[in-house]
Design an enzyme around this catalytic site. Structure first.
Site, PDB file in Angstrom:
ATOM      1  CG  HIS A  12      -2.021  -1.088   1.087  1.00 32.21           C
ATOM      2  ND1 HIS A  12      -2.729  -1.564   2.165  1.00 32.21           N
ATOM      3  CD2 HIS A  12      -2.486  -1.779   0.009  1.00 32.21           C
ATOM      4  CE1 HIS A  12      -3.577  -2.508   1.767  1.00 32.21           C
ATOM      5  NE2 HIS A  12      -3.438  -2.666   0.461  1.00 32.21           N
ATOM      6  CB  CYS A  17       5.371  14.666 -13.924  1.00 33.42           C
ATOM      7  SG  CYS A  17       6.311  15.203 -12.474  1.00 33.42           S
ATOM      8  CB  THR A  62      -3.952  -7.691   8.715  1.00 34.39           C
ATOM      9  OG1 THR A  62      -4.859  -7.146   7.742  1.00 34.39           O
ATOM     10  CG2 THR A  62      -3.822  -9.194   8.520  1.00 34.39           C
ATOM     11  CB  ALA A 107       2.112  -8.566  17.188  1.00 37.01           C
TER      12      ALA A 107
HETATM   13  C1  BJW Z   1      -3.189  -6.011  16.793  1.00 38.90           C
HETATM   14  C2  BJW Z   1      -2.669  -5.283  17.831  1.00 38.90           C
HETATM   15  C3  BJW Z   1      -1.502  -5.773  18.392  1.00 38.90           C
HETATM   16  C4  BJW Z   1      -4.428  -4.277  17.226  1.00 38.90           C
HETATM   17  N1  BJW Z   1      -0.952  -6.886  17.888  1.00 38.90           N
HETATM   18  N2  BJW Z   1      -2.633  -7.105  16.320  1.00 38.90           N
HETATM   19  C5  BJW Z   1     -13.404  -7.130  -3.330  1.00 38.90           C
HETATM   20  C6  BJW Z   1     -14.495  -7.132  -2.495  1.00 38.90           C
HETATM   21  C7  BJW Z   1     -14.896  -5.967  -1.845  1.00 38.90           C
HETATM   22  C8  BJW Z   1     -14.211  -4.772  -2.026  1.00 38.90           C
HETATM   23  C9  BJW Z   1     -13.131  -4.773  -2.868  1.00 38.90           C
HETATM   24  C10 BJW Z   1     -12.745  -5.938  -3.516  1.00 38.90           C
HETATM   25  N3  BJW Z   1     -11.639  -5.642  -4.248  1.00 38.90           N
HETATM   26  C11 BJW Z   1     -11.331  -4.341  -4.087  1.00 38.90           C
HETATM   27  C12 BJW Z   1     -12.222  -3.794  -3.247  1.00 38.90           C
HETATM   28  C13 BJW Z   1     -12.257  -2.367  -2.825  1.00 38.90           C
HETATM   29  C14 BJW Z   1     -11.259  -2.032  -1.759  1.00 38.90           C
HETATM   30  C15 BJW Z   1     -11.577  -2.839  -0.500  1.00 38.90           C
HETATM   31  O1  BJW Z   1     -10.937  -3.797  -0.159  1.00 38.90           O
HETATM   32  N4  BJW Z   1     -12.574  -2.403   0.254  1.00 38.90           N
HETATM   33  C16 BJW Z   1     -12.944  -3.073   1.508  1.00 38.90           C
HETATM   34  C17 BJW Z   1     -12.839  -2.109   2.668  1.00 38.90           C
HETATM   35  C18 BJW Z   1     -14.295  -3.668   1.356  1.00 38.90           C
HETATM   36  N5  BJW Z   1      -9.889  -2.274  -2.196  1.00 38.90           N
HETATM   37  C19 BJW Z   1      -9.241  -1.406  -2.978  1.00 38.90           C
HETATM   38  O2  BJW Z   1      -9.777  -0.406  -3.402  1.00 38.90           O
HETATM   39  C20 BJW Z   1      -7.798  -1.725  -3.337  1.00 38.90           C
HETATM   40  N6  BJW Z   1      -7.571  -1.578  -4.721  1.00 38.90           N
HETATM   41  C21 BJW Z   1      -7.995  -2.460  -5.624  1.00 38.90           C
HETATM   42  O3  BJW Z   1      -8.581  -3.464  -5.314  1.00 38.90           O
HETATM   43  O4  BJW Z   1      -7.647  -2.119  -6.917  1.00 38.90           O
HETATM   44  C22 BJW Z   1      -8.321  -2.788  -7.976  1.00 38.90           C
HETATM   45  C23 BJW Z   1      -9.527  -1.932  -8.273  1.00 38.90           C
HETATM   46  C24 BJW Z   1      -9.331  -0.711  -8.851  1.00 38.90           C
HETATM   47  C25 BJW Z   1     -10.430   0.074  -9.146  1.00 38.90           C
HETATM   48  C26 BJW Z   1     -11.708  -0.375  -8.791  1.00 38.90           C
HETATM   49  C27 BJW Z   1     -11.867  -1.610  -8.176  1.00 38.90           C
HETATM   50  C28 BJW Z   1     -10.758  -2.396  -7.901  1.00 38.90           C
HETATM   51  C29 BJW Z   1      -6.861  -0.734  -2.686  1.00 38.90           C
HETATM   52  C30 BJW Z   1      -6.821  -0.870  -1.217  1.00 38.90           C
HETATM   53  C31 BJW Z   1      -5.902   0.224  -0.617  1.00 38.90           C
HETATM   54  C32 BJW Z   1      -5.998   0.238   0.880  1.00 38.90           C
HETATM   55  N7  BJW Z   1      -5.369   1.408   1.378  1.00 38.90           N
HETATM   56  C33 BJW Z   1      -5.338   1.628   2.800  1.00 38.90           C
HETATM   57  C34 BJW Z   1      -4.917   3.098   3.034  1.00 38.90           C
HETATM   58  C35 BJW Z   1      -3.420   3.245   2.795  1.00 38.90           C
HETATM   59  C36 BJW Z   1      -2.969   4.611   3.094  1.00 38.90           C
HETATM   60  C37 BJW Z   1      -3.146   4.997   4.521  1.00 38.90           C
HETATM   61  O5  BJW Z   1      -2.540   4.376   5.426  1.00 38.90           O
HETATM   62  O6  BJW Z   1      -3.889   5.954   4.762  1.00 38.90           O
HETATM   63  O7  BJW Z   1      -4.447   0.728   3.441  1.00 38.90           O
HETATM   64  S1  BJW Z   1      -6.894   1.287   3.617  1.00 38.90           S
HETATM   65  C38 BJW Z   1      -6.185   0.681   5.110  1.00 38.90           C
HETATM   66  O8  BJW Z   1      -6.568  -0.686   5.303  1.00 38.90           O
HETATM   67  C39 BJW Z   1      -4.674   0.697   4.886  1.00 38.90           C
HETATM   68  C40 BJW Z   1      -4.280  -0.625   5.473  1.00 38.90           C
HETATM   69  O9  BJW Z   1      -3.033  -1.030   4.925  1.00 38.90           O
HETATM   70  C41 BJW Z   1      -5.432  -1.514   5.096  1.00 38.90           C
HETATM   71  C42 BJW Z   1      -5.542  -2.757   5.919  1.00 38.90           C
HETATM   72  O10 BJW Z   1      -5.802  -2.449   7.242  1.00 38.90           O
HETATM   73  P1  BJW Z   1      -5.117  -3.316   8.389  1.00 38.90           P
HETATM   74  O11 BJW Z   1      -3.649  -3.191   8.279  1.00 38.90           O
HETATM   75  O12 BJW Z   1      -5.684  -4.674   8.392  1.00 38.90           O
HETATM   76  O13 BJW Z   1      -5.521  -2.488   9.697  1.00 38.90           O
HETATM   77  P2  BJW Z   1      -6.888  -2.504  10.523  1.00 38.90           P
HETATM   78  O14 BJW Z   1      -6.913  -1.238  11.305  1.00 38.90           O
HETATM   79  O15 BJW Z   1      -8.052  -2.786   9.678  1.00 38.90           O
HETATM   80  O16 BJW Z   1      -6.732  -3.748  11.504  1.00 38.90           O
HETATM   81  C43 BJW Z   1      -5.758  -3.766  12.521  1.00 38.90           C
HETATM   82  C44 BJW Z   1      -5.757  -5.130  13.165  1.00 38.90           C
HETATM   83  O17 BJW Z   1      -4.724  -5.161  14.121  1.00 38.90           O
HETATM   84  C45 BJW Z   1      -7.061  -5.488  13.898  1.00 38.90           C
HETATM   85  O18 BJW Z   1      -7.462  -6.803  13.523  1.00 38.90           O
HETATM   86  C46 BJW Z   1      -6.648  -5.462  15.368  1.00 38.90           C
HETATM   87  O19 BJW Z   1      -7.355  -6.421  16.163  1.00 38.90           O
HETATM   88  C47 BJW Z   1      -5.214  -5.822  15.280  1.00 38.90           C
HETATM   89  N8  BJW Z   1      -4.379  -5.346  16.385  1.00 38.90           N
HETATM   90  N9  BJW Z   1      -3.534  -4.209  18.055  1.00 38.90           N
HETATM   91  C48 BJW Z   1      -1.574  -7.533  16.861  1.00 38.90           C
HETATM   92  N10 BJW Z   1      -0.927  -5.124  19.428  1.00 38.90           N
HETATM   93 ZN    ZN Z   2       5.305  16.923 -11.518  1.00 41.16          ZN
END
Ligand code: BJW
Ligand code: ZN
Length: 252
Positions: free
Chosen positions: A119, A130, A196, A239
């Site tokens: 990401h 650009c 995650t 973790a």
């Molecule tokens: C602990 C802890 C401790 C706490 N120890 N653990 C298929 C079905 C449905 C939807 C889609 C699909 N395909 C695509 C989509 C759309 C979308 C999507 O997935 N939406 C869902 C929300 C439904 N995906 C996209 O748009 C992606 N692109 C794509 O598919 O391109 C093709 C396409 C193009 C055009 C149209 C259609 C398709 C791109 C996804 C980009 C995600 N970006 C983000 C933001 C990044 C920038 C930023 O940081 O601001 O990435 S979103 C956000 O979520 C971020 C993270 O990397 C990502 C994952 O989150 P993560 O890391 O799992 O964090 P949390 O907060 O959710 O969970 C934390 C966990 O830690 C919890 O479980 C806690 O319990 C645990 N925890 N303390 C261990 N101490």
């Molecule tokens: Zn530029």
């Protein structure tokens, strides 16, 4: 903490390990997880609504301010015992790759060399027009005001608007990173998912690919996630507590 003997054996025998991480691995470094309530004024905003091209288009100063606040917090943060245990594990197995959804660089700073960022990288903004990288000041110590809006800088080469170097909802993942991650999970013999929620696609498919390809699978998370049903061993806990003990007991 007691682990199943089969789990310890699988770890000891693994030659190619992939560690798949999310925001939870950096939580104990003080970086809020993505779906935690945001602190202060930012709590008025939904992270999922700020992390979109549409939000940046509609209000660039709001979104750029939020990312600058997070970039500075990430630069100040330090790797925690979970990052350090993963780095230690890399020295104990033949091959270890980290596939991370995180936009911080705490795995690299902990000592992991092979890190795939799905990401993007919050410290590497680039020009929207650009696509040239834009150098940001190393103002790591400067606190930003809570909820502070900031006008995004202009590209020094073409004058275009500079945007955060992350992948937003609706955008494609970097093709090279995705190809490498997919190849890694399809060929590894053990996958460890750490901190995650398994809600964001296509990243959340990676553990499913690994399990289907026959890898042993582990999840470390204090809370259940949709990945529970796909992994063999669910280790419930933070973790930073679980990983050091797991690594210590496996390679005692
Ligand atoms: C602990 C802890 C401790 C706490 N120890 N653990 C298929 C079905 C449905 C939807 C889609 C699909 N395909 C695509 C989509 C759309 C979308 C999507 O997935 N939406 C869902 C929300 C439904 N995906 C996209 O748009 C992606 N692109 C794509 O598919 O391109 C093709 C396409 C193009 C055009 C149209 C259609 C398709 C791109 C996804 C980009 C995600 N970006 C983000 C933001 C990044 C920038 C930023 O940081 O601001 O990435 S979103 C956000 O979520 C971020 C993270 O990397 C990502 C994952 O989150 P993560 O890391 O799992 O964090 P949390 O907060 O959710 O969970 C934390 C966990 O830690 C919890 O479980 C806690 O319990 C645990 N925890 N303390 C261990 N101490
Ligand atoms: Zn530029």
């Amino acid at each position: 903490m007691d682990f199943a003997p089969e789990l310890i054996q699988a770890l000891r025998e693994a030659r190619h390990v992939v560690v798949f991480t999310g925001a939870g691995v950096s939580a104990e470094s003080g970086i809020p997880t993505f779906r935690d309530a945001l602190s202060g004024l930012w709590s008025h905003f939904d992270a999922e609504q700020l992390a979109t091209p549409e939000a940046f288009e509609a209000d660039p100063a709001l979104v750029w301010g939020w990312y600058e606040w997070r970039r500075r917090a990430a630069a100040r943060a330090q790797p925690n015992p979970a990052h350090l245990a993963i780095a230690r594990m890399a020295g104990l197995v033949s091959q270890l790759q980290v596939v991370t959804q995180n936009v911080d660089d705490l795995h690299e700073r902990a000592g992991n060399a092979d890190v795939i960022h799905l990401h993007g990288n919050i410290a590497q903004p680039y020009c929207q027009r650009c696509r040239r990288p834009h150098a940001v000041a190393s103002d790591n110590g400067t606190e930003m005001g809570d909820g502070q809006r900031l006008t995004p800088p202009r590209c020094t080469a073409c004058g275009g608007t500079v945007r955060p170097g992350v992948v937003w909802f609706g955008e494609s993942l970097p093709q090279d990173a995705w190809n490498s991650a997919e190849a890694a999970v399809r060929s590894c013999d053990l996958l460890v998912c750490v901190g995650t929620s398994g809600l964001v696609q296509p990243a959340a498919m990676l553990p499913v690919f690994a399990a289907r390809a026959g890898a042993a699978t582990i999840q470390i998370n204090p809370d259940p996630t949709p990945l529970n049903e796909h992994v063999r061993w669910n280790l419930q806990g933070p973790a930073g507590k679980v990983l050091p003990v797991l690594v210590g007991q496996t390679w005692a």
